[in-house]
Design a protein around this motif. Structure first.
Motif, PDB file in Angstrom:
ATOM      1  N   GLY A 236      23.514  63.618  83.437  1.00 52.75           N
ATOM      2  CA  GLY A 236      22.286  63.863  84.171  1.00 52.75           C
ATOM      3  C   GLY A 236      22.257  65.147  84.986  1.00 52.75           C
ATOM      4  N   GLU A 237      23.311  65.940  84.940  1.00 53.76           N
ATOM      5  CA  GLU A 237      23.349  67.118  85.795  1.00 53.76           C
ATOM      6  C   GLU A 237      22.333  68.161  85.351  1.00 53.76           C
ATOM      7  N   THR A 238      21.564  68.605  86.300  1.00 55.99           N
ATOM      8  CA  THR A 238      20.489  69.523  85.966  1.00 55.99           C
ATOM      9  C   THR A 238      20.770  70.965  86.360  1.00 55.99           C
ATOM     10  N   MET A 239      20.794  71.254  87.656  1.00 57.90           N
ATOM     11  CA  MET A 239      20.780  72.644  88.118  1.00 57.90           C
ATOM     12  C   MET A 239      21.940  73.471  87.604  1.00 57.90           C
ATOM     13  N   ALA A 240      23.146  72.975  87.773  1.00 58.05           N
ATOM     14  CA  ALA A 240      24.294  73.796  87.398  1.00 58.05           C
ATOM     15  C   ALA A 240      24.295  74.089  85.905  1.00 58.05           C
ATOM     16  N   VAL A 241      23.994  73.068  85.112  1.00 62.35           N
ATOM     17  CA  VAL A 241      24.006  73.269  83.666  1.00 62.35           C
ATOM     18  C   VAL A 241      22.940  74.281  83.264  1.00 62.35           C
ATOM     19  N   THR A 242      21.766  74.131  83.839  1.00 56.36           N
ATOM     20  CA  THR A 242      20.668  74.976  83.399  1.00 56.36           C
ATOM     21  C   THR A 242      20.930  76.444  83.693  1.00 56.36           C
ATOM     22  N   MET A 243      21.822  76.727  84.629  1.00 59.21           N
ATOM     23  CA  MET A 243      22.081  78.126  84.952  1.00 59.21           C
ATOM     24  C   MET A 243      23.101  78.772  84.039  1.00 59.21           C
ATOM     25  N   VAL A 244      23.889  77.972  83.324  1.00 64.42           N
ATOM     26  CA  VAL A 244      24.950  78.589  82.527  1.00 64.42           C
ATOM     27  C   VAL A 244      24.912  78.231  81.053  1.00 64.42           C
TER      28      VAL A 244
END
Lengths: 329, 283, 342
Positions: free
Chosen positions: A248-256
């Motif tokens: 469910g991780e959103t922010m960190a994944v979406t940046m890299v």
């Protein structure tokens, strides 16, 4: 570990069938009811969530149906939406994250629980718990500033050099992509594994360890073959927590991750995940079909989590036939 | 010493030192992150940071006082919502329920845990913002509380179950009723693990941005009460980090540092106040 | 001890409910691009009117449109004008319309990182469209070299970078490409998020800037402010009059002036590829979205007061933050339109 559900037999003059009122006067019954309500509310919330997701995705469900799960085109301008690349990305990044975090996490937990003196162990645990407190946005930024360049300049070229014959490591090294996202996720989920596993290992009764040692096992053998299996369900529980976080991780994944909805066998390729694309596009999404397709993606992730959890539980039950202690899935 | 024993001893030493390496890797990751934050944001953590409202870009002397207070309020509410549900629910699972109900509840908790934070935000938006037609601290706390529930529930249950049977049976033998056993024997002996869990859940939601974007929104000013939008550290970090201004970047790193510092303080204080020196584990 | 702590906590909790203030609080949300400008404006305005707090949050243009339609915020803000469909939705829901008020102007620039090239490259619209369509794949493609005589361009592959998430910047960029390339218009279209034929995604203007900075042979599009503050090279774009213009505040304001003649009364206009020899072709307004009817008289007067101030004194703050001011003709038109807010 033996099961622990025991019921206190009703002693005294009211043994046997009792009226509702008299049962309520018994503290146990009240405790049971109250705690039941809380437990039930968890299920209620989850059901409500699924309901909202279901309602909120009516349009694309009618338009695309299950084809949504099979198609790979994501085109907000021409109203074509397919979930496959995002499902793939979610699975791959979570798999990479677990492959890295589980061995590291369990290893660290064993060290902290079995080897380190309690003071040191507590202090180190403090710090490791802080990893869970780092905002995901900061993880994303650190990913961009540190991990991506590291990957692009150093790690990925080395991987290509030595293992480039594998389809896993083909293609140009951008730094962004599945592998990087998996690494960032691994750092984010490791505190859950370490923290919970350590406490569980600490709670294993000393006589278990000593029994192993008394039979002539080395320290490692006693730990690995006696203590850890005893703590198995707790450790697996921590892995469930970690997996859920990764999915469910959103922010960190979406940046890299590179934000490119493609399916590629190479870990060096940029891709996208469900949580990442929802976070990216939901705020600005205009138009009912577009917004609802993103919610449909949320529903798909729910389904994915459902299946993964089910498979994992199945695996536990199957492998525990020969293991020590009973298992509760 | 026979060769087989030598081998086993070697394996033992090797594997145990490997676990040390694992721990070192994990801890050094944290120190690296801390170091980075201190290096880039340390200079901006000053008195102004803690006491002033945000200043527009180009002006120095601004701070994040409202974000700090906002985060504190949000987390307070989140804990109030998330911890009781998780804690008492776990007691039900560990002590009262049958295997079928336990299975369903655990499954539901794991599913809830896997929901992306932004979807929780959207969910909380439709329940707590839309009907009232405004963003509020309450909605933000609600969203964060929802996220705390599954972690608290699953881990607390594990720790309750890990209490040795001998303790339970001892209490029963003394004639204690079920709830008394739970309250005076089982929970206290598992309390270390339970506290760890709660603090972990707390730490987790303290750093979440996405659920707050649609619930607490954000605020450049003070937010009195619970029904106004409020600033929070993670959202402030997000807004400042994606801006084009160096000064705001530094403040974003500083905010990250302060957030970690606050979690650390909460950890220490919680363990300090609630520690009753019961040494049950490692026995 | 524990009891006193408990009492104090409960007291604080109750106090937080009771704390009443005489301030008027207005909430707005929307576009990220003008966030630094708006935060400066609302702070300055607050200094002049201490009992008024206008709280603006950047949640994205789409978010702004959504929330103002839902009624959860008092006004919205968007980098792209609302579509007819969105206007109708608003009208149907509230029984009255919503008005657009341009505030500042911004520019989107093509930024690149080519080893050995420090000059400001010239880009024709055809070249940009070709690169982003994936048809122009190398830096020494004739479409690029023909307008950059004297620059030594390598034969390397172009690595395209675009925005990962939905954004107003993408809207402006794709709006421009749709106007200058039929193929782009039919294949990809214009929106805050599109299906990119090629390229990597970067998160936010920061993400694209960072990716381009760190990836040799790459090209990306970012808001002018980001290129300037990060000191990365950005190219000149050929405008509708055939002149290669480097993005600047004057060039952007010129684009707006050029488009003023054709500007509709509701201010919903795209000024990409605007006429005029000084006009920078990839420029855009950003708008405040204000309901046509505000029932709370205090809020209405406060908002109208702010907009008047913004059109006058407010415009003087723009240059310092690298935003372009509104042309005089637009300001006059807006002042008249203010009376439409009931």
């Amino acid at each position: 570990m033996a099961t622990t559900s025991t019921t206190v037999p009703s002693a005294g003059p009211f043994a046997g069938s009792r009226s509702l009122l008299s049962r309520l006067r018994d503290g146990d019954e009240i405790a049971r009811v109250i705690t039941f309500l809380f437990a039930a509310s968890v299920v209620l919330i989850t059901v409500l969530l699924v309901f909202e997701l279901w309602q909120g995705s009516a349009l694309p469900r009618h338009r695309f149906g299950l084809d949504f799960l099979r198609t790979s085109v994501w085109d907000p301008v021409f109203d074509q939406f397919g979930a496959l690349p995002f499902i793939y990305g979610t699975l791959v990044t979570s798999a990479v994250a677990l492959l890295i975090a589980v061995p590291l996490g369990i290893g660290a937990a064993i060290f902290l629980a079995e080897l380190a003196p309690l003071r040191l162990s507590d202090t180190l645990e403090f710090f490791i718990d802080l990893l869970a407190a780092v905002p995901s946005v900061i993880y994303g930024l650190l990913g961009i500033f540190i991990i991506v360049p590291l990957m692009r300049e150093f790690v990925q070229p080395q991987l290509k050099h030595f293992l480039g014959f594998l389809p896993l490591f083909k293609g140009p090294a951008f730094g962004l992509g599945f592998l990087t996202a998996g690494v960032v996720l691994a750092i984010m989920i490791i505190p859950y594994i370490i923290s919970v596993s350590r406490e569980i290992l600490l709670s294993v009764p000393r006589d278990q360890r000593e029994a192993g040692l008394a039979l002539g096992s080395t320290r490692w053998e006693s730990t690995w073959k006696v203590v850890v299996p005893f703590a198995r369900t707790g450790i697996i529980g921590s892995i469930f927590l970690a997996l859920a976080r990764a999915l469910g991780e959103t922010m960190a994944v979406t940046m890299v991750i590179g934000n490119t909805p493609i399916i590629s066998s190479s870990l060096l390729s940029p891709g996208d995940s469900i949580a990442s694309v929802i976070a990216s596009q939901f705020k600005e999404a205009t138009g009912e079909l577009y917004t609802q397709s993103l919610i449909y993606l949320g529903l798909v992730l729910f389904l994915l989590t459902f299946i993964l959890n089910g498979l994992a539980r199945l695996m536990i039950v199957v492998t525990s036939q020969r293991g020590s202690g009973t298992v509760h899935a | 010493m026979n060769p087989r024993l030598r081998w086993r001893k070697f394996v033992s030493a090797f594997m145990l030192s490997m676990t040390g390496v694992c721990a070192a890797v994990a801890v050094s990751a944290l120190f690296f992150i801390l170091g980075y934050l201190v290096f880039h944001g340390g200079a901006s953590v000053n008195w102004n940071f803690f006491t002033k409202l945000p200043a527009p870009v180009g002006e120095t002397g601004g701070g994040m006082a409202n974000a700090i207070v906002g985060s504190a309020k949000l987390l307070f509410l989140a804990t109030l919502i998330g911890v009781p549900v998780g804690f008492f629910g776990a007691i039900y699972l560990a002590e009262f329920s049958g295997t079928a109900t336990a299975f369903v509840v655990r499954y539901a908790a794991d599913l809830l845990n896997g929901v992306p934070s932004i979807v929780i935000g959207i969910f909380a938006y439709s329940l707590a913002v839309l009907p009232f037609k405004h963003f509020s601290t309450f909605a933000g706390g609600f969203a964060l509380g929802l996220m705390m529930i599954p972690i608290t529930l699953r881990s607390t249950e594990e720790f309750l179950r890990s209490v040795p049977v001998s303790l339970r049976e001892g209490a029963m033998a003394l004639g204690a009723s079920k709830w008394k056993t739970i309250a005076t024997v089982i929970v206290p002996s598992a309390y270390r693990g339970i506290l760890t869990t709660i603090l972990l859940a707390f730490a987790r939601v303290a750093g979440e941005t996405a659920p707050l974007l649609f619930t607490a929104l954000g605020n450049r000013f003070w937010s009195p009460g619970w029904r106004q939008p409020t600033a929070s550290l993670p959202v402030a970090i997000y807004n400042y980090a994606i801006s084009p201004y160096e000064d705001w970047h530094r403040q974003a790193w500083a905010a990250g540092l302060v957030l970690l510092g606050l979690i650390l303080v909460v950890n220490i204080v919680a363990r300090g106040i609630l520690s009753r020196g019961i040494a049950v584990s490692r026995s | 001890m524990k009891r006193t702590v408990g009492i104090v906590l409960v007291g604080l909790g109750l106090a937080s409910f009771v704390l009443a203030r005489a301030t008027l609080s207005i909430t707005g949300a929307g576009a990220t691009f003008p966030y630094p400008m708006y935060s400066k404006w609302f702070d300055e305005y607050h200094k002049k009117n201490p009992s008024l707090e206008i709280n603006y949050q950047s949640i994205g243009s789409g978010g702004g449109i959504k929330q103002v339609t839902e009624g959860t915020v008092d006004f919205g803000a968007s980098d792209g004008p609302m579509t007819d469909e969105q206007l109708k939705t608003y009208q149907d829901k509230h029984g009255f319309g919503i008005l657009h008020f341009p505030t500042v102007l911004g520019a989107v620039v093509p930024t690149y990182n080519i080893p050995g090239v420090t000059a400001s490259l010239n880009f024709t619209p055809e070249a940009l469209a070709g690169i982003y369509l994936g048809k122009v794949t190398k830096w020494n493609d004739p479409l690029i070299t023909s307008v950059n005589k004297g620059v030594n361009l390598p034969g390397d592959d172009i690595i395209v970078v675009h925005r990962a998430e939905s954004s107003g910047t993408t809207y402006v960029w794709t709006d421009f490409l749709s106007k200058v390339s039929e193929e782009w218009k039919s294949k990809v279209g214009k929106s805050t998020a599109v299906k990119w034929p090629v390229g990597l995604g970067g998160q936010g203007n920061e993400g694209v800037t960072g990716t381009v900075k760190n990836t040799p042979d790459s090209i990306g599009y970012v808001e002018l402010i980001y290129a300037e503050s990060n000191k990365i090279p950005y190219g000149n774009v050929k405008n509708a009059a055939g002149v290669f213009v480097k993005a600047s505040l004057t060039g952007v304001t010129a684009a707006a002036s050029g488009a003023v003649k054709a500007m509709p009364d509701d201010f919903r206009v795209s000024i990409t590829n605007a006429p005029g020899k000084d006009a920078y072709p990839i420029s855009s307004f950003t708008w405040l979205l204000i309901p046509a009817k505000i029932s709370d008289a205090a809020k209405r007067d406060a908002i109208k007061g702010f907009v008047s101030w913004m059109l006058a004194d407010g415009q003087n703050y723009t240059e310092a933050l690298s935003y372009a001011r509104l042309p005089k003709e637009v300001v006059t038109k807006e002042k008249k339109a203010l009376s439409n807010i009931q």
